[in-house]
Design an enzyme around this catalytic site. Structure first.
Site, short mmCIF file in Angstrom:
data_model
loop_
_atom_site.label_atom_id
_atom_site.label_comp_id
_atom_site.label_asym_id
_atom_site.label_seq_id
_atom_site.Cartn_x
_atom_site.Cartn_y
_atom_site.Cartn_z
N ASP A 43 56.66 122.62 22.74
CA ASP A 43 55.79 122.97 21.63
C ASP A 43 56.64 123.11 20.37
OD1 ASP A 43 53.07 123.52 21.06
OD2 ASP A 43 53.49 125.66 20.91
N TYR A 96 58.14 124.75 17.04
CA TYR A 96 58.25 126.13 16.55
C TYR A 96 57.06 126.41 15.63
CZ TYR A 96 63.12 125.99 18.14
OH TYR A 96 64.27 125.88 18.90
N PHE A 102 63.64 121.68 19.54
CA PHE A 102 64.77 122.62 19.46
C PHE A 102 65.44 122.69 18.10
CE2 PHE A 102 64.56 121.40 24.00
CZ PHE A 102 64.35 122.65 24.56
N HIS A 137 65.19 126.25 31.67
CA HIS A 137 65.04 126.09 30.23
C HIS A 137 66.08 126.92 29.49
CE1 HIS A 137 63.05 126.30 26.26
NE2 HIS A 137 62.43 125.19 26.62
#
Length: 286
Positions: free
Chosen positions: A107, A109, A120, A232
């Site tokens: 998803d 940010y 990321f 993760h």
């Protein structure tokens, strides 16, 4: 296959691409665009040409029509991240034929000044998020000379062949996963299939169960490609198998074996110890 004609873009017209769409309540499969705004306007204006050609058959499928109608409706009441011109920035920075490594996020940010279209990654002066700090920490473990930078812009690595792709490409401000299961996942799975169909082997890094399930779903041929699985990098899970996974070196060893030394990724290009920007400029001006 010839490149699609790509009319001159402006940020104003790009920003209007979603907001101009209106839902036809009488049908679940047709969403007529506003006058003079082609349905594929955003894709034509902002998607990299190799990806546009590979994915253009998706744009008129019912799920994608519904997805764009949903986002258009969301934009009437909420701020949506990333900005329209950055939704497909991954496709411009990493052309399909240049992909060496795929790193799948979930998803974007959802706070102000964060999402810019790469999983990321955040642009300066935004503080480096926790997951990316752990990615830097793992890079430091595998490459001791790597000095974690104070910024989180992963653009140079994207230009070098790392596809930083989120499963969902948009999100409502301050509401995580608000655009999940609306159609983006089907679209990005198709993008991943385009990579998996290539003859040239690539590395898929699947961090966390959602990413692993997605990679498993698209049917990657592991005799041709390499899949690296781990926990993760989130601060909540990084110590359960992400830190110490050795993925960056393992990816480079495999890429060098398959494609020679030129196949490697220079994972240290973002190191704060680099005193020159020449390496970054070399990738960004290709």
């Amino acid at each position: 296959m010839p490149k699609a004609l790509r009319p001159k873009r402006t940020l104003t017209t790009v920003a209007e691409a979603f907001s101009g769409l209106e839902v036809d309540e009488g049908t679940s499969t047709t969403v007529p665009p506003a006058d003079d705004v082609p349905f594929e306007f955003l894709e034509q204006q902002t998607m990299g040409p190799t990806w546009y050609e590979a994915l253009r058959s998706e744009f008129n499928k019912p799920y994608f029509v519904k997805l764009k109608a949903f986002i258009a409706d969301e934009r009437k009441s909420y701020t949506i991240f990333p900005s329209p011109e950055n939704i497909y920035s991954w496709s411009r920075l990493t052309p399909l034929d240049n992909v060496k490594v795929v790193i799948l996020g979930q998803d974007p940010y959802h706070d102000v000044g964060q999402a810019h279209g790469l999983s990321f990654s955040v642009l300066p002066p935004t503080k480096v998020p926790g997951s990316l700090k752990n990615i830097y920490k793992e890079l430091k473990t595998e490459y001791p000379s790597f000095v974690p930078p104070k910024t989180g812009d992963l653009t140079p690595l994207a230009a070098a062949g790392v596809l930083w792709l989120n499963a969902s490409l948009t999100v409502r401000a301050h509401k995580a996963a608000s655009h999940s299961k609306k159609g983006w996942e089907e679209f990005t799975k198709q993008a991943l299939r385009c990579v998996a169909r290539r003859e040239r082997g690539v590395v898929f890094m699947a961090w966390g169960l959602p990413a692993q399930k997605t990679i498993d779903t698209i049917g990657v041929d592991e005799t041709r490609h390499l899949i690296l699985r781990s926990a993760h990098p989130s601060p909540l899970s990084a110590h359960r198998g992400f830190l110490g996974n050795g993925h960056f070196r393992r990816a480079n060893d495999w890429l060098a074996e398959k494609h020679g030394e030129e196949g490697r990724i220079d994972w240290e290009m973002l190191s704060a110890s680099r005193t020159t920007k020449s390496d970054l400029k070399r990738y960004l001006t290709k």
